[in-house]
Write a protein that holds these residues in place. Structure first.
Motif, PDB file in Angstrom:
ATOM      1  N   GLU A   9       0.889  -1.175  -0.038  1.00  0.00           N
ATOM      2  CA  GLU A   9       0.065   0.032   0.066  1.00  0.00           C
ATOM      3  C   GLU A   9       0.934   1.278  -0.020  1.00  0.00           C
ATOM      4  O   GLU A   9       0.485   2.393  -0.590  1.00  0.00           O
ATOM      5  CB  GLU A   9      -0.939   0.241   1.220  1.00  0.00           C
ATOM      6  N   GLN A  48       1.984   1.708  -3.502  1.00  0.00           N
ATOM      7  CA  GLN A  48       0.798   2.355  -4.200  1.00  0.00           C
ATOM      8  C   GLN A  48       0.462   3.809  -4.034  1.00  0.00           C
ATOM      9  O   GLN A  48      -0.169   4.407  -4.847  1.00  0.00           O
ATOM     10  CB  GLN A  48      -0.488   1.403  -4.148  1.00  0.00           C
ATOM     11  N   ARG A  49       0.876   4.471  -2.845  1.00  0.00           N
ATOM     12  CA  ARG A  49       0.499   5.667  -2.714  1.00  0.00           C
ATOM     13  C   ARG A  49       1.270   6.676  -3.496  1.00  0.00           C
ATOM     14  O   ARG A  49       0.952   7.634  -3.930  1.00  0.00           O
ATOM     15  CB  ARG A  49       0.566   6.088  -1.138  1.00  0.00           C
TER      16      ARG A  49
END
Length: 220
Positions: A49, A52-53
């Motif tokens: 995550e 992905q940011r």
């Protein structure tokens, strides 16, 4: 300080083909201070995550310029050229031509070449690859013929000076450097060699090979 999220570990088959090389080359040409955050792709770091940011497509590279985050190699190179006023002309129309050739490298020339190299890398794992490859080579040769004619008139794709468009075009052409596709295009081959003879590219490859822990020369 610029931070580049580039590959720290990658599958051996794609050493020398990864797209972080485009940005690393530009940073070396521009002599900008930067550090590399080595991304462990085989371990799945891009699937987390946090990554992905940074990049919603979970791809490498990512540029972080003191908190300004940018992805996509074409956009990054144009940003660095604009930021420094280097590797791009000073006039608007000249810059537009460089942008044009950046797009041509990534959306026209690369399209068949990237498919050819994927077929070659996958081998028997791609059951239709052998059937599709000749058509893709013919498609690529159509674009390479245009490039061959263009390079009759000038040393670099956008004119007399080396620009970010040449970084993109050269790294696109490198994708098939061992695939036999560039045979029969002497000006294109000489152009690639001319660009790759630049000291900044040599520094880029040396640092890249050291970071990945691969044999010297294996990325060439």
């Amino acid at each position: 300080m610029i931070t580049l999220y580039g590959f720290g570990r990658v599958h051996s088959k794609v050493v020398g083909l990864t797209r972080d090389l485009r940005v690393l080359w530009a940073l070396e040409e521009l002599e900008l201070p930067y550090r590399v955050h080595g991304v462990d792709h085989p371990a799945g770091e891009t699937r987390g995550e946090a990554y992905q940011r940074l990049n919603p497509f979970r791809q490498v590279p990512v540029l972080d310029d003191d908190g300004f985050v940018l992805t996509e190699t074409g956009a990054i190179l144009l940003y660095l050229a604009e930021k420094t006023g280097q590797l791009t002309p000073a006039d608007l129309q000249g810059r537009a031509q460089v942008t044009r050739w950046c797009f041509a490298a990534l959306t026209t020339v690369e399209l068949p070449l990237s498919q050819i190299i994927m077929i070659d890398l996958l081998g028997d794992a791609d059951p239709t690859g052998a059937q599709r490859r000749p058509g893709l080579v013919k498609y690529a040769e159509h674009h390479l013929t245009t490039l061959e004619d263009l390079l009759r008139e000038r040393p670099y794709v956008a004119g007399e000076a080396f620009t970010v468009a040449d970084i993109l075009m050269t790294t696109v052409l490198r994708e098939v450097r061992n695939a036999g596709v560039l045979e029969g295009f002497p000006r294109v081959s000489a152009y690639r060699e001319r660009c790759e003879s630049r000291p900044a590219w040599k520094r880029t490859l040396e640092a890249y090979e050291q970071r990945l822990g691969v044999t010297a020369g294996s990325a060439r």
